[in-house]
Design an enzyme around this catalytic site. Structure first.
Site, PDB file in Angstrom:
ATOM      1  N   ASN A   8       0.879  -1.176   0.000  1.00 45.72           N
ATOM      2  CA  ASN A   8       0.000   0.000   0.000  1.00 45.72           C
ATOM      3  C   ASN A   8       0.909   1.216   0.000  1.00 45.72           C
ATOM      4  O   ASN A   8       1.518   1.549   1.018  1.00 45.72           O
ATOM      5  CB  ASN A   8      -0.889  -0.039   1.252  1.00 45.72           C
ATOM      6  CG  ASN A   8      -1.862   1.119   1.307  1.00 45.72           C
ATOM      7  OD1 ASN A   8      -1.834   2.014   0.451  1.00 45.72           O
ATOM      8  ND2 ASN A   8      -2.714   1.126   2.311  1.00 45.72           N
ATOM      9  N   LYS A  15       3.402   0.649   2.951  1.00 44.95           N
ATOM     10  CA  LYS A  15       3.071  -0.400   3.927  1.00 44.95           C
ATOM     11  C   LYS A  15       3.161  -1.739   3.208  1.00 44.95           C
ATOM     12  O   LYS A  15       2.830  -1.826   2.016  1.00 44.95           O
ATOM     13  CB  LYS A  15       1.647  -0.233   4.440  1.00 44.95           C
ATOM     14  CG  LYS A  15       1.464   0.966   5.324  1.00 44.95           C
ATOM     15  CD  LYS A  15       0.075   0.926   5.940  1.00 44.95           C
ATOM     16  CE  LYS A  15      -0.256   2.269   6.520  1.00 44.95           C
ATOM     17  NZ  LYS A  15      -1.653   2.609   6.519  1.00 44.95           N
ATOM     18  N   LEU A 212     -16.655   1.882   9.943  1.00 52.62           N
ATOM     19  CA  LEU A 212     -16.542   3.119  10.724  1.00 52.62           C
ATOM     20  C   LEU A 212     -15.122   3.265  11.262  1.00 52.62           C
ATOM     21  O   LEU A 212     -14.805   2.794  12.362  1.00 52.62           O
ATOM     22  CB  LEU A 212     -17.544   3.104  11.896  1.00 52.62           C
ATOM     23  CG  LEU A 212     -19.010   2.809  11.560  1.00 52.62           C
ATOM     24  CD1 LEU A 212     -19.851   2.764  12.832  1.00 52.62           C
ATOM     25  CD2 LEU A 212     -19.563   3.861  10.591  1.00 52.62           C
ATOM     26  N   ASN A 214     -11.531   6.137  10.728  1.00 53.03           N
ATOM     27  CA  ASN A 214     -11.352   7.587  10.593  1.00 53.03           C
ATOM     28  C   ASN A 214     -12.101   8.066   9.346  1.00 53.03           C
ATOM     29  O   ASN A 214     -12.747   9.090   9.351  1.00 53.03           O
ATOM     30  CB  ASN A 214      -9.858   7.914  10.541  1.00 53.03           C
ATOM     31  CG  ASN A 214      -9.634   9.373  10.847  1.00 53.03           C
ATOM     32  OD1 ASN A 214     -10.370   9.984  11.614  1.00 53.03           O
ATOM     33  ND2 ASN A 214      -8.644   9.950  10.200  1.00 53.03           N
ATOM     34  N   ARG A 244     -13.846  14.465   7.822  1.00 47.93           N
ATOM     35  CA  ARG A 244     -14.615  14.787   6.607  1.00 47.93           C
ATOM     36  C   ARG A 244     -16.074  14.997   6.960  1.00 47.93           C
ATOM     37  O   ARG A 244     -16.617  14.312   7.826  1.00 47.93           O
ATOM     38  CB  ARG A 244     -14.518  13.635   5.593  1.00 47.93           C
ATOM     39  CG  ARG A 244     -13.128  13.403   5.061  1.00 47.93           C
ATOM     40  CD  ARG A 244     -13.167  12.443   3.880  1.00 47.93           C
ATOM     41  NE  ARG A 244     -11.870  11.845   3.655  1.00 47.93           N
ATOM     42  CZ  ARG A 244     -11.631  10.534   3.688  1.00 47.93           C
ATOM     43  NH1 ARG A 244     -12.608   9.675   3.923  1.00 47.93           N
ATOM     44  NH2 ARG A 244     -10.415  10.088   3.480  1.00 47.93           N
ATOM     45  N   ARG A 287     -12.438   8.031  20.434  1.00 40.79           N
ATOM     46  CA  ARG A 287     -12.212   7.795  21.877  1.00 40.79           C
ATOM     47  C   ARG A 287     -12.181   9.116  22.632  1.00 40.79           C
ATOM     48  O   ARG A 287     -12.762   9.254  23.706  1.00 40.79           O
ATOM     49  CB  ARG A 287     -10.885   7.057  22.091  1.00 40.79           C
ATOM     50  CG  ARG A 287     -10.980   5.587  21.772  1.00 40.79           C
ATOM     51  CD  ARG A 287      -9.628   4.969  21.674  1.00 40.79           C
ATOM     52  NE  ARG A 287      -8.907   5.485  20.502  1.00 40.79           N
ATOM     53  CZ  ARG A 287      -7.904   4.871  19.919  1.00 40.79           C
ATOM     54  NH1 ARG A 287      -7.460   3.738  20.393  1.00 40.79           N
ATOM     55  NH2 ARG A 287      -7.308   5.374  18.855  1.00 40.79           N
ATOM     56  N   ILE A 334     -13.864   2.234  14.882  1.00 37.04           N
ATOM     57  CA  ILE A 334     -15.014   2.569  15.724  1.00 37.04           C
ATOM     58  C   ILE A 334     -16.024   1.415  15.719  1.00 37.04           C
ATOM     59  O   ILE A 334     -16.535   1.014  16.766  1.00 37.04           O
ATOM     60  CB  ILE A 334     -15.680   3.872  15.231  1.00 37.04           C
ATOM     61  CG1 ILE A 334     -14.662   5.024  15.248  1.00 37.04           C
ATOM     62  CG2 ILE A 334     -16.903   4.207  16.047  1.00 37.04           C
ATOM     63  CD1 ILE A 334     -15.123   6.300  14.545  1.00 37.04           C
ATOM     64  N   GLY A 335     -16.292   0.877  14.549  1.00 40.00           N
ATOM     65  CA  GLY A 335     -17.285  -0.196  14.430  1.00 40.00           C
ATOM     66  C   GLY A 335     -16.903  -1.426  15.238  1.00 40.00           C
ATOM     67  O   GLY A 335     -17.756  -2.087  15.838  1.00 40.00           O
ATOM     68  N   HIS A 337     -14.692  -1.440  17.882  1.00 34.25           N
ATOM     69  CA  HIS A 337     -14.303  -1.229  19.284  1.00 34.25           C
ATOM     70  C   HIS A 337     -15.263  -0.400  20.114  1.00 34.25           C
ATOM     71  O   HIS A 337     -15.123  -0.371  21.335  1.00 34.25           O
ATOM     72  CB  HIS A 337     -12.918  -0.575  19.336  1.00 34.25           C
ATOM     73  CG  HIS A 337     -11.867  -1.405  18.668  1.00 34.25           C
ATOM     74  ND1 HIS A 337     -11.487  -2.631  19.151  1.00 34.25           N
ATOM     75  CD2 HIS A 337     -11.143  -1.202  17.542  1.00 34.25           C
ATOM     76  CE1 HIS A 337     -10.570  -3.146  18.350  1.00 34.25           C
ATOM     77  NE2 HIS A 337     -10.352  -2.301  17.361  1.00 34.25           N
ATOM     78  N   GLU A 387      -8.362  -5.773   5.275  1.00 38.14           N
ATOM     79  CA  GLU A 387      -8.277  -5.392   3.868  1.00 38.14           C
ATOM     80  C   GLU A 387      -7.043  -6.004   3.204  1.00 38.14           C
ATOM     81  O   GLU A 387      -7.089  -6.390   2.043  1.00 38.14           O
ATOM     82  CB  GLU A 387      -8.235  -3.864   3.751  1.00 38.14           C
ATOM     83  CG  GLU A 387      -9.572  -3.237   4.115  1.00 38.14           C
ATOM     84  CD  GLU A 387      -9.497  -1.734   4.283  1.00 38.14           C
ATOM     85  OE1 GLU A 387      -9.122  -1.278   5.378  1.00 38.14           O
ATOM     86  OE2 GLU A 387      -9.805  -1.015   3.330  1.00 38.14           O
TER      87      GLU A 387
HETATM   88  P1  AMP Z   1      -9.393   3.081  11.646  1.00 39.58           P
HETATM   89  O1  AMP Z   1      -9.403   4.189  10.629  1.00 39.58           O
HETATM   90  O2  AMP Z   1     -10.157   1.874  11.224  1.00 39.58           O
HETATM   91  O3  AMP Z   1      -8.026   2.765  12.173  1.00 39.58           O
HETATM   92  O4  AMP Z   1     -10.203   3.645  12.922  1.00 39.58           O
HETATM   93  C1  AMP Z   1      -9.784   4.787  13.617  1.00 39.58           C
HETATM   94  C2  AMP Z   1     -10.901   5.246  14.510  1.00 39.58           C
HETATM   95  O5  AMP Z   1     -11.264   4.186  15.411  1.00 39.58           O
HETATM   96  C3  AMP Z   1     -10.519   6.435  15.400  1.00 39.58           C
HETATM   97  O6  AMP Z   1     -11.552   7.409  15.368  1.00 39.58           O
HETATM   98  C4  AMP Z   1     -10.449   5.826  16.771  1.00 39.58           C
HETATM   99  O7  AMP Z   1     -10.814   6.740  17.746  1.00 39.58           O
HETATM  100  C5  AMP Z   1     -11.491   4.739  16.684  1.00 39.58           C
HETATM  101  N1  AMP Z   1     -11.361   3.776  17.774  1.00 39.58           N
HETATM  102  C6  AMP Z   1     -10.409   2.850  17.974  1.00 39.58           C
HETATM  103  N2  AMP Z   1     -10.629   2.201  19.151  1.00 39.58           N
HETATM  104  C7  AMP Z   1     -11.762   2.742  19.684  1.00 39.58           C
HETATM  105  C8  AMP Z   1     -12.517   2.515  20.881  1.00 39.58           C
HETATM  106  N3  AMP Z   1     -12.159   1.593  21.765  1.00 39.58           N
HETATM  107  N4  AMP Z   1     -13.618   3.270  21.088  1.00 39.58           N
HETATM  108  C9  AMP Z   1     -13.992   4.210  20.200  1.00 39.58           C
HETATM  109  N5  AMP Z   1     -13.331   4.466  19.061  1.00 39.58           N
HETATM  110  C10 AMP Z   1     -12.227   3.749  18.808  1.00 39.58           C
END
Ligand code: AMP
Length: 404
Positions: A8, A15, A212, A214, A244, A287, A334-335, A337, A387
């Site tokens: 990537n 990466k 869900l 970033n 965004r 978070r 987010i989805g 965690h 992915e």
């Molecule tokens: P990603 O782009 O898939 O790496 O996700 C990043 C997003 O996941 C960020 O907004 C983080 O705050 C969120 N995230 C990761 N762990 C948690 C958690 N335990 N609770 C809420 N959001 C989380």
């Protein structure tokens, strides 16, 4: 033994992840970051099962992507499992935009590179970096077939009534302005995992996937086929994201241009990097937003409400699109965690046959876990997205097809 290397390539990083496709497991992953800057660095991670320490970081000078790829090639050749590349059957490249040209994984040759160059206007920030990654990997591994796996490809099945915008036809014909959708590799992977988990053929399962992270997007998937998705011409449309804005009245741009005197580039920057959760409450990390909300911050509380309200609207809309809904899946940072976001996005949806069990929702076990109540007609599933592995699987399939 068959191995696939997944790459990537971004504007200042590459990466990589090496997979053993027989055991479906990673052998090594890592990244070269800050390419072209004063202090570049190579980070490597290894599975816990090997004798190597789980991770290491080396500071090195990496002036360009060519040198970055050379560093990765050398790092891999020190890994005994890599066996000097003897088992490497393909290299899969994450590619952001395939336009209307590519609807599946594609074996890279000079013609594909030329065609991809013509697609640069559709993704001017990411596409050039993807192309550089492909070119340097082709020169570092000249004998290994290389495959482009496009983030947009999964959504090429959208019907015209879902992908066309109601603007003059000419905008579509001359400039390619239409919904393309993104995160396709993740949506495809999650839909397959849900069907496998439910022990039903993919072709029989209707799922709405919420990726869900970033960046965030929703996709309506009928029998494994994407029929609508929330991101559009660019990843800016749809759900509220970290930075965004998601859906917006297009007149806002015109109004702001006239009233504030901001240039188009400045507005592009604001809508992509200063909006979403960050614009609403000053923090883009969910978070942090949730912590601020718990501490009584009203702007953060409203940001979360807007975030989950937008999810709920898409859930309702895609339920109507699919007719019969079998599963709702949550994935990405987010989805996977945040039990709060899952619970709030699915609250008061009993009339749609969707109800989350509070205890199951707070004790999710990766990589896949059901969290609905026993009365819920629709399954609600939390899935760890992968992915890179999906790119590896599509790459292997493409290489094997080409060999037949
Ligand atoms: P990603 O782009 O898939 O790496 O996700 C990043 C997003 O996941 C960020 O907004 C983080 O705050 C969120 N995230 C990761 N762990 C948690 C958690 N335990 N609770 C809420 N959001 C989380």
């Amino acid at each position: 033994m068959k191995q696939i290397l997944v790459l990537n390539s971004g504007s200042s990083s590459i990466k990589y992840e090496l997979f053993d496709m027989d055991s479906a497991g990673p052998l090594e992953s890592g990244l070269v970051e800050r390419i072209g800057e004063d202090e570049s660095c190579l980070k490597q991670s290894f599975p816990a099962s090997t004798s190597t320490p789980p991770s290491r970081s080396i500071d090195v000078s990496v002036p360009d992507h060519q040198q970055g790829m050379e560093l990765i090639r050398r790092a891999l050749s020190e890994n005994a499992s890599f066996a000097g590349g003897r088992h490497l059957v393909g290299i899969g490249h994450r590619a952001v935009h395939g336009g209307e040209t590519y609807s599946g994984p594609t074996l890279i040759d000079d013609r594909v590179i030329e065609t991809m160059k013509q697609l640069v206007p559709l993704a001017p920030l990411h596409h050039p970096a993807n192309l550089i990654g492909m070119e340097v990997a082709r020169s570092a591994f000249p004998d290994v077939p290389q495959v482009a796996v496009f983030d947009t490809a999964f959504h090429q099945t959208l019907p015209a009534f879902a992908y066309r915008y109601a603007v003059p036809q000419d905008w579509y014909r001359r400039f390619g302005l239409r919904r393309y959708g993104f995160h396709g590799t993740s949506h495809a992977y999650v839909a397959k995992q849900v069907a496998r988990h439910l022990k039903r053929p993919l072709a029989d399962v209707n799922t709405i996937v919420f990726h869900l992270g970033n960046g965030a997007s929703a996709t309506a998937i009928r029998g494994g086929v994407s029929v609508d998705t929330s991101m559009g011409l660019t990843p800016l449309e749809g759900l509220v994201m970290g930075t965004r804005c998601g859906d917006l009245d297009p007149a806002i741009l015109i109004q702001m241009g006239k009233q504030s005197g901001m240039s188009l580039d400045q507005m592009d920057e604001v809508l992509n990097k200063q909006s979403g959760l960050k614009g609403l409450c000053g923090a883009n990390d969910m978070r942090e937003v949730l912590a601020k909300e718990s501490a009584g911050d009203e702007a953060a509380a409203l940001a979360v409400e807007i975030f989950v309200y937008r999810i709920k609207k898409y859930l309702g809309a895609y339920h109507a699109v699919l007719g019969r809904l079998d599963a709702v899946a949550f994935t990405a940072g987010i989805g996977e965690h945040s039990h709060e976001i899952r619970a709030r996005s699915c609250s008061d949806l009993e009339s749609l046959g969707i109800a989350i069990d509070a205890a199951r929702n707070t004790s999710v076990e990766p990589p896949i876990c059901e969290i609905q109540t026993s009365e819920s007609r629709v399954k609600v599933v939390v899935v760890s997205t992968d992915e890179e592995f999906e790119i590896a699987e599509q790459t292997l399939a493409c290489v094997q097809n080409a060999g037949n």
